[in-house]
Design a protein around this motif. Structure first.
Motif, PDB file in Angstrom:
ATOM      1  N   THR A   1       0.889  -1.348   0.409  1.00 16.85           N
ATOM      2  CA  THR A   1      -0.027   0.203  -0.165  1.00 16.85           C
ATOM      3  C   THR A   1       1.046   1.198  -0.178  1.00 16.85           C
ATOM      4  OG1 THR A   1      -1.494  -1.701   1.340  1.00 16.85           O
ATOM      5  CG2 THR A   1      -2.067   1.189   1.081  1.00 16.85           C
TER       6      THR A   1
ATOM      7  N   ASN B   1      -2.139   3.163 -12.178  1.00 19.08           N
ATOM      8  CA  ASN B   1      -2.837   4.446 -11.500  1.00 19.08           C
ATOM      9  C   ASN B   1      -2.775   5.737 -11.958  1.00 19.08           C
ATOM     10  OD1 ASN B   1      -4.630   4.904  -9.219  1.00 19.08           O
ATOM     11  ND2 ASN B   1      -3.241   5.581  -7.748  1.00 19.08           N
TER      12      ASN B   1
ATOM     13  N   SER C   1      -0.200  -8.462  -5.399  1.00 18.54           N
ATOM     14  CA  SER C   1      -0.585  -6.808  -5.558  1.00 18.54           C
ATOM     15  C   SER C   1      -1.863  -6.636  -4.510  1.00 18.54           C
ATOM     16  CB  SER C   1      -0.590  -6.749  -7.001  1.00 18.54           C
ATOM     17  OG  SER C   1      -1.542  -7.419  -6.806  1.00 18.54           O
TER      18      SER C   1
ATOM     19  N   SER D   1       2.818   5.800  -7.178  1.00 18.45           N
ATOM     20  CA  SER D   1       1.712   6.080  -8.083  1.00 18.45           C
ATOM     21  C   SER D   1       0.958   7.286  -7.575  1.00 18.45           C
ATOM     22  CB  SER D   1       0.435   5.156  -8.412  1.00 18.45           C
ATOM     23  OG  SER D   1      -0.422   5.151  -7.614  1.00 18.45           O
TER      24      SER D   1
ATOM     25  N   THR E   1      -3.476  -4.640  -1.709  1.00 21.25           N
ATOM     26  CA  THR E   1      -2.902  -3.413  -1.068  1.00 21.25           C
ATOM     27  C   THR E   1      -4.305  -3.750  -0.020  1.00 21.25           C
ATOM     28  OG1 THR E   1      -4.581  -2.117  -2.125  1.00 21.25           O
ATOM     29  CG2 THR E   1      -2.249  -1.456  -2.943  1.00 21.25           C
TER      30      THR E   1
ATOM     31  N   ILE F   1      -7.181  -3.073  -9.164  1.00 22.40           N
ATOM     32  CA  ILE F   1      -6.331  -3.892  -9.013  1.00 22.40           C
ATOM     33  C   ILE F   1      -7.436  -4.610  -9.282  1.00 22.40           C
ATOM     34  CG2 ILE F   1      -5.021  -4.616  -6.985  1.00 22.40           C
ATOM     35  CD1 ILE F   1      -4.303  -2.168  -5.984  1.00 22.40           C
TER      36      ILE F   1
ATOM     37  N   ILE G   1       0.502   0.618 -10.678  1.00 20.32           N
ATOM     38  CA  ILE G   1       0.632   1.664 -10.292  1.00 20.32           C
ATOM     39  C   ILE G   1       1.113   1.711 -11.391  1.00 20.32           C
ATOM     40  CG2 ILE G   1       3.332   2.644 -10.151  1.00 20.32           C
ATOM     41  CD1 ILE G   1       4.172   0.725  -7.625  1.00 20.32           C
TER      42      ILE G   1
ATOM     43  N   THR H   1      -5.918   7.297  -3.366  1.00 19.23           N
ATOM     44  CA  THR H   1      -4.948   6.520  -3.774  1.00 19.23           C
ATOM     45  C   THR H   1      -5.127   5.227  -2.806  1.00 19.23           C
ATOM     46  OG1 THR H   1      -3.223   6.830  -5.221  1.00 19.23           O
ATOM     47  CG2 THR H   1      -2.763   5.527  -4.727  1.00 19.23           C
TER      48      THR H   1
ATOM     49  N   PHE I   1       2.708   1.174  -3.864  1.00 26.35           N
ATOM     50  CA  PHE I   1       1.450   2.096  -4.136  1.00 26.35           C
ATOM     51  C   PHE I   1       1.015   3.245  -4.092  1.00 26.35           C
ATOM     52  CE2 PHE I   1      -3.300   2.174  -5.362  1.00 26.35           C
ATOM     53  CZ  PHE I   1      -3.062   1.624  -6.752  1.00 26.35           C
TER      54      PHE I   1
ATOM     55  N   MET J   1       2.845  -5.106  -9.439  1.00 25.03           N
ATOM     56  CA  MET J   1       2.394  -4.473  -8.786  1.00 25.03           C
ATOM     57  C   MET J   1       3.650  -3.054 -10.184  1.00 25.03           C
ATOM     58  SD  MET J   1       1.552  -3.553  -5.540  1.00 25.03           S
ATOM     59  CE  MET J   1       1.890  -2.264  -5.323  1.00 25.03           C
TER      60      MET J   1
END
Lengths: 297, 310
Positions: free
Chosen positions: B93, B183, B263, B100, B265, B251, B180, B244, B96, B176
């Motif tokens: 998280t 996003n 992946s 991103s 989060t 995701i 990323i 985010t 991410f 990931m």
């Protein structure tokens, strides 16, 4: 709900030009370089979007983007049936419209005293509202599910509408209060002198004057609900209640890997209203509409 | 959230009179707030309270513990904090959000805002429009488009093939990295618009003065422009962080949190635990931690940036 806070900035998207007053000899070459870089970035944004458009007209669409060899409307014809598209779209309209209507009505009622009277708890209320706009609603869905089990609201369209209205309210109240603040109070004072009560003043004087603002908030909540996948995904079970976001996901799970063209066509049908409404909001707000309050931060 | 209840400690209104009618008048004045307070109490405060309480039970999705969960104290949290999966998810998280939002969306958004202002007109509207379109699309449609782009037979690998490079199964081997980039693709428009508006407010006299003093373009940008718009930057950093933190659909569609939980989060992990592995109590504990992180960022936003509420 991820773009809950995002649509606020639609209104900040004004491009005010300021003439360059200091002449620079390297101006034109700099302009060329930045145009080139900008084009490169633009292509990166364009490619995934083009995939959707091309595939939707391609009878043999795959996951890679290519110009259709035979342009066809077959994909659209395939998905345009009651169960797959029209009913879910109707459900989306019902959910989004209900959510937007409840949010705007309840939001206007709440914004009025917050805008017009000085009250001791007003500041803390507004801070609580602001706090609410920041909470990650997606993180809340597991406890919301348990809560809906207890309230026996699972698989109820009304439950979804009420929940989405409540989660849209903080941002809506925030925006509506700022719109209302810009309506001069002197007009209402005249109405009060003539014997109108506060609700009459709100309905006959304030609301007509903030019509564009009401439109902006209504469309903002409508599109947020329209695009929301996670909330109905968790809270609804019956296929005949699914909005388009959930039905398109199920379609993807079942046929997506064999029928990308249909998936793309369905995506276009589902996304177009949202894009049109966005353009409408831009028109309503004149592009330069200073909804300063919502990004006052 | 405690301030939501109309506690009756209401001051008199602007220019109101001190006569005894005050109490009832205050009541009629705050009456319109009631529907909003009820809705917020039921569906915002309710889930938060339920989250705190539910995380202390062993509620499951089915079976005897579904209807009558037992109170198990902090067991879920003990299990959570000693689980490698949770720490991994927390790290994902953070990664991410940092990669991103804080870096990706903010830097690219700023770059786009600057480039838009110094490019030719038709290109500006076109690219600006494309970036905004990626953000206006429903999240699930954006997720499909990017899923296709990164698929093994997708556009990215076809493009790489043109230049003689061998692609891979991006969604499987680098989940990931793909979410990323996805996003960034989807969310940059927000930062671009905020910075575009902020740059328009920078007085041209300031940059002109710097130019006369001999500052180059980069110096003008870092020494003059950035300090002037620092408030927009910090606001934008916090808002994109909060957005985010809540990303789920992107995701979920692209990788489903996988392979495995590579992946996942926090919002994805909470969903997986609660609905895939039926451990609702445990999932609720994850939800509570996520809410807490969101709450902290929200409070930081309010305390540090002090947005005007009047």
């Amino acid at each position: 709900m991820t773009d809950r806070t995002s649509t606020i900035s639609i209104v900040t998207q004004r491009e005010r030009e300021r003439p360059i007053t200091v002449a620079s000899p390297r101006k034109s070459s700099a302009k060329l370089v930045s145009s080139l870089i900008l084009s490169a970035i633009g292509i990166l944004f364009l490619v995934p979007l083009l995939w959707i458009v091309f595939s939707s007209f391609d009878e043999s669409a795959t996951v890679s983007m290519s110009l259709p060899e035979h342009w066809t409307l077959d994909n659209y014809a395939q998905v345009m049936n009651w169960d797959q598209t029209w009913l879910p779209l109707l459900n989306s309209i019902a959910i989004s419209f209900g959510t937007a209507l409840i949010t705007v009505v309840v939001g206007v009622l709440a914004a009025y005293p917050l805008s017009r009277y000085r009250m001791r708890f007003q500041r803390s209320f507004m801070y609580a509202i602001l706090f609410g706009t920041g909470l990650p609603i997606t993180a809340m869905m597991v406890p919301v599910y348990s809560l809906f089990v207890s309230l026996k609201l699972l698989d109820s369209t009304w439950g979804v509408i009420l929940f989405m209205a409540a989660t849209s309210l903080p941002m809506a109240i925030w925006m509506l209060k700022n719109f209302m603040d810009s309506v001069p109070i002197s007009l209402e004072e005249a109405a009060w002198v003539d014997g109108a009560n506060s609700m009459q003043a709100l309905g006959r004087i304030v609301l007509p004057l903030m019509r564009p603002g009401l439109g902006v908030v209504f469309i903002f909540v409508f599109t947020t609900a329209w695009g929301n996948f996670f909330v109905p995904f968790v809270l609804l079970f019956s296929a005949d209640k699914f909005p388009a976001a959930v039905s398109i996901f199920n379609f993807f799970g079942q046929y997506g890997s064999i029928a990308y063209g249909q998936l793309a066509a369905y995506s276009v049908l589902y996304a177009t209203p949202m894009v049109l409404l966005y353009v409408l909001v831009q028109r309503l707000s004149g592009g330069a509409f200073a909804l300063a309050g919502s990004v006052k931060g | 959230m405690t301030a939501l209840a109309p506690s009756g400690t209401v001051a008199r209104g602007r220019g109101s009179d001190p006569r005894p009618r005050r109490g009832s008048r205050t009541f009629t004045r705050i009456l319109p707030l009631l529907p909003a307070v009820l809705l917020l109490a039921a569906f915002m405060l309710g889930p938060i309270v339920y989250s705190l309480y539910g995380s202390l039970t062993n509620r499951t999705l089915t079976g005897p513990n579904a209807a009558n969960p037992e109170f198990i104290g902090l067991d879920n949290y003990t299990a959570l904090f000693s689980s490698a999966e949770f720490w991994n998810s927390l790290w994902l998280t953070v990664l991410f959000i940092l990669a991103s939002a804080v870096i990706g969306q903010n830097v690219l958004g700023m770059a786009l805002a600057v480039l838009l202002r110094s490019s030719v007109k038709p290109l500006r509207s076109l690219v600006g429009g494309l970036v905004v379109l990626a953000w206006v699309l429903p999240e699930i449609v954006a997720a499909f488009a990017l899923y296709a782009f990164f698929s093994t037979d997708g556009t990215l690998n076809v493009l790489l093939g043109w230049v003689g490079l061998e692609g891979t199964s991006w969604l499987y081997y680098l989940p990931m990295a793909t979410v990323i980039i996805a996003n960034i693709w989807r969310g940059t428009a927000f930062s671009m618009m905020v910075y575009n508006a902020a740059l328009a407010e920078v007085p041209p006299e300031l940059t002109e003065a710097a130019t006369i003093d001999g500052a180059g373009a980069w110096q003008r940008f870092t020494q003059v422009t950035l300090p002037v718009i620092r408030r927009s930057i910090s606001t934008n950093l916090l808002l994109t962080t909060l957005q985010t933190l809540g990303v789920f659909t992107l995701i979920w569609v692209m990788t489903g949190g996988g392979p495995g939980t590579q992946s996942s989060t926090l919002p994805v992990l909470a969903y997986q635990e609660a609905f895939k592995f039926a451990q609702v109590g445990y999932g609720t504990a994850i939800a509570t931690v996520t809410l807490l992180i969101g709450a902290i960022f929200s409070i930081v936003y309010i305390r540090i940036l002090k947005p005007e509420v009047d």
